[in-house]
Scaffold this motif. Structure first.
Motif, short mmCIF file in Angstrom:
data_model
loop_
_atom_site.label_atom_id
_atom_site.label_comp_id
_atom_site.label_asym_id
_atom_site.label_seq_id
_atom_site.Cartn_x
_atom_site.Cartn_y
_atom_site.Cartn_z
N ARG A 1 0.83 -1.22 0.00
CA ARG A 1 0.00 0.00 0.00
C ARG A 1 0.86 1.27 0.00
O ARG A 1 0.53 2.27 -0.64
CB ARG A 1 -0.93 -0.01 1.21
N MET A 2 1.96 1.25 0.69
CA MET A 2 2.85 2.42 0.72
C MET A 2 3.43 2.69 -0.67
O MET A 2 3.55 3.83 -1.11
CB MET A 2 3.99 2.20 1.72
N LEU A 3 3.77 1.61 -1.38
CA LEU A 3 4.32 1.76 -2.72
C LEU A 3 3.30 2.39 -3.66
O LEU A 3 3.61 3.30 -4.45
CB LEU A 3 4.75 0.40 -3.25
N ILE A 4 2.06 1.89 -3.53
CA ILE A 4 0.99 2.45 -4.39
C ILE A 4 0.79 3.94 -4.09
O ILE A 4 0.62 4.77 -4.99
CB ILE A 4 -0.32 1.66 -4.19
N SER A 5 0.84 4.28 -2.81
CA SER A 5 0.65 5.68 -2.40
C SER A 5 1.75 6.57 -2.96
O SER A 5 1.51 7.67 -3.49
CB SER A 5 0.61 5.79 -0.88
N PHE A 6 3.00 6.09 -2.85
CA PHE A 6 4.12 6.87 -3.39
C PHE A 6 4.00 7.06 -4.90
O PHE A 6 4.28 8.13 -5.44
CB PHE A 6 5.44 6.19 -3.06
N VAL A 7 3.56 6.02 -5.58
CA VAL A 7 3.40 6.11 -7.03
C VAL A 7 2.33 7.14 -7.40
O VAL A 7 2.50 7.97 -8.30
CB VAL A 7 3.05 4.73 -7.62
N LEU A 8 1.19 7.09 -6.69
CA LEU A 8 0.11 8.05 -6.95
C LEU A 8 0.55 9.49 -6.69
O LEU A 8 0.25 10.41 -7.46
CB LEU A 8 -1.12 7.71 -6.11
N ILE A 9 1.26 9.64 -5.59
CA ILE A 9 1.75 10.99 -5.26
C ILE A 9 2.72 11.48 -6.33
O ILE A 9 2.68 12.62 -6.77
CB ILE A 9 2.41 11.00 -3.86
N ALA A 10 3.61 10.58 -6.76
CA ALA A 10 4.58 10.95 -7.80
C ALA A 10 3.88 11.33 -9.10
O ALA A 10 4.26 12.30 -9.78
CB ALA A 10 5.55 9.81 -8.03
N LEU A 11 2.86 10.55 -9.45
CA LEU A 11 2.11 10.87 -10.67
C LEU A 11 1.39 12.22 -10.56
O LEU A 11 1.33 13.00 -11.53
CB LEU A 11 1.09 9.76 -10.95
N PHE A 12 0.86 12.48 -9.38
CA PHE A 12 0.17 13.75 -9.17
C PHE A 12 1.13 14.94 -9.29
O PHE A 12 0.83 15.95 -9.93
CB PHE A 12 -0.51 13.75 -7.79
#
Length: 624
Positions: A11-22
């Motif tokens: 879940r942390m990895l997914i969160s980091f990816v979403l934040i990076a994309l944003f």
């Protein structure tokens, strides 16, 4: 210590990816915005449309147009050098000047150029869009265009950048031309259209004559007014020098002066026609009375004042007609002794002197007419006023006063507005003649016209004679005030002449003033010829019938023959004002010797009129 099962590595990895994309999305969007030109805007701030000004025939003289101000936000320009390089040739401005404005970092708004017309706006706006220039915008504003440039400029006037008239009709008719703005208003509200009385084509022709005359005489200024004698409508309104209305702010002060309305001056001998009219109408004198001119008028008043008025010549015995014909100061001053001072002044005021005419123009002068009780009234006031000094008038007052001779003794108010219409052409105002109180009788009016005819035929105004249409004139040359040293100037003169034609039943009143001519200043020589030239143009333009004109008779008691034949009988006639051409037939006589000096019209002769004719006598005539 165990990590909460909810916060797993996945879940942390997914969160980091979403934040990076944003964050990446924000960066990309910012970059796109940064390099995308800001669309320029056209700000429409006006819903009121000012009415137009036209001549009497509908020729446009002042029109509303849309102008555009180009402005910039220096913080959004980007490449200043490129933007200024593209705009400079299109705006006809130095690239350095544009660059300086675009680098004004302490402001977010600066005008690059104001009052661009439609064609310039189209070119510049297309260039901005094609070159993707950012930080630029247009503002649409109401403006004024004057298609005829300097034509009748003081009459038309000028509208400022704020939509308010600053001079002329633009100023005085602001409330008519410009509609009122209300909160309930929607769309465009139109002002009224004003049709002036002037004929633009005639105005142009007479302005050409005026400019030629100014150039020839090296005069400081000039006025020409031509008015319809029966309606008071002014067909031509000229005041030179004049400003180009499309470049009005850069005009010189002298070019902005509305001289016919605003300037008051001493008219000199032209005024004698109104003095004689006053004397005759009040029966203070009659047309058969005689006055002897010996070259100077001198009296000692009961108050111990010594009055001395000089004349240009020794005219001998004269009737009032003769005094006007030769413009005799001495005779006029003598006539003034026969009228009560208060009655004389009241007559002049009845002609309209000392009061504004009420014409539809701003800043009109009332001139100046003394009252008998004034501190400055003296023993010389009445005789001096009778010859056109110690009184100030305007050109409009002179036109109004002269109209009394054309309308049986009743002056008519001058006007420069023919009609007013709404946007759709519906007439809301149509001028009708405004007659004033009668000032002289029809008999006096006829008599003065006949005197003016005599002056044109064989007097000081002979150079204004037309030949195929009878014209009446009166000339005058007045010393101007010396504003620096006081008293009268010895170098500055005001030369003027007024004319009525056709004299039998005048249709036109023509008045010309030349101020501060250099060299020759005598009105009979420099203004009378211009009167003739202008009258010819007016006659042809209006289609006034030419041809054999009938003699003008005054009440059956005075008959004037057109172009009288000069004859020698028992006594030597008065040759003054006679043209050289009319004298030539006399040269065929074997019993009289003629010696002619110069060319033009006779100004003096030897021997004097009335000398008995003897065989082989010599007559010398001096022409100018």
């Amino acid at each position: 210590m165990e990590i909460n099962e909810f916060v797993s590595k996945k879940r942390m990895l997914i969160s980091f990816v979403l934040i990076a994309l944003f964050i990446l999305y924000i960066i990309i969007h910012y970059i796109i915005l940064a390099f995308t030109p800001v669309k320029y805007s056209l700000i429409e701030t006006n819903t009121l449309e000012r009415g137009s000004i036209m001549d009497r025939n509908g020729k446009p003289l002042a029109l509303q147009v849309n102008f555009y101000h180009l402005s910039a936000n220096p913080t959004q320009i980007g490449d200043v050098e490129r933007a200024s390089e593209i705009l400079a040739p299109l705006l006809d401005m130095p690239q350095s000047e544009i660059a300086e404005k675009l680098t004004t970092s302490d402001r977010q708004f600066v005008y690059i150029k104001k009052k661009m017309d439609e064609s310039e706006y189209d070119i510049v706006s297309n260039a901005i869009e094609e070159n993707k220039l950012s930080g630029l915008s247009f503002e649409q504003v109401m403006g004024r265009m004057y298609p005829e440039n300097a034509l009748a400029s003081q009459l038309i006037g000028f509208m400022g950048d704020d939509g308010i008239g600053l001079a002329g009709i633009e100023y005085s008719m602001q409330h008519i031309l410009m509609p009122q703005n209300t909160e309930k208003q929607t769309g465009i509200t139109h002002g009224k259209n004003i049709y002036l009385t002037i004929d633009a084509n005639l105005q142009y022709k007479l302005e050409q004559i005026a400019r030629e005359s100014m150039s020839k005489t090296k005069a400081a200024s000039m006025m020409i007014l031509a008015a319809e004698a029966k309606t008071g409508e002014i067909l031509s309104y000229i005041s030179l020098p004049a400003s180009n209305l499309n470049e009005y702010p850069a005009s010189k002060p002298a070019e902005k002066i509305d001289r016919p309305a605003m300037t008051a001056y001493e008219p000199g001998s032209v005024f004698k026609i109104f003095s004689v009219a006053s004397f005759i109408d009040t029966k203070s004198i009659s047309e058969t009375d005689t006055f002897v001119c010996d070259g100077v008028y001198e009296i000692h008043t009961t108050n111990g004042e010594y009055v001395r008025i000089t004349c240009l010549d020794h005219h001998g015995s004269e009737t009032p007609r003769d005094a006007l014909k030769y413009s005799c100061n001495d005779a006029l001053a003598q006539m003034s002794e026969h009228i009560d001072s208060n009655l004389f002044i009241s007559k002049l005021r009845a002609f309209g002197f000392g009061d504004r005419t009420g014409i539809e123009l701003p800043g009109e002068t009332a001139g100046s007419v003394k009252s008998v009780g004034d501190k400055l009234w003296s023993g010389r006031s009445k005789p001096t006023i009778s010859i056109g000094q110690e009184i100030s008038v305007s050109a409009l007052q002179m036109i109004q006063a002269a109209s009394a001779f054309s309308n049986g003794g009743i002056p008519i108010k001058p006007t420069v507005i023919s009609k007013i219409t709404d946007y759709n052409g519906t007439v809301e105002y149509q001028h009708t003649p405004v007659y004033k109180e009668r000032v002289i009788s029809p008999y006096t009016a006829d008599y003065l016209r006949s005197c003016m005819f005599t002056t044109a035929e064989s007097g000081t105004g002979s150079r204004a004679a037309l030949g195929d249409i009878n014209i009446g004139v009166k000339t005058g040359t007045a010393q101007m005030a010396d504003t620096e040293h006081g008293g009268y100037s010895t170098t500055d003169f005001l030369s003027n002449c007024i004319a009525l034609f056709p004299i039998e039943n005048p249709q036109i009143i023509l008045y010309i003033v030349i101020e501060k001519a250099q060299g020759e200043t005598y009105s009979g020589r420099i203004v009378a010829p211009v009167i003739g030239q202008a009258a010819d143009v007016i006659i042809d333009h209006l289609g006034i019938q030419r041809g054999d004109t009938s003699s003008f008779a005054h009440s059956g008691s005075i008959t004037l023959n057109h172009q009288p034949q000069i004859t020698l009988s028992d006594t030597v006639p008065d040759f003054t004002g006679v043209s050289k051409r009319m004298v030539l037939p006399l040269l065929e006589r074997d019993d009289i010797n003629f010696i002619l000096h110069g060319d033009g019209w006779v100004v003096s002769q030897s021997p004097v009129p009335g000398t008995p004719v003897t065989e082989n006598m010599t007559i010398e005539l001096y022409f100018q």
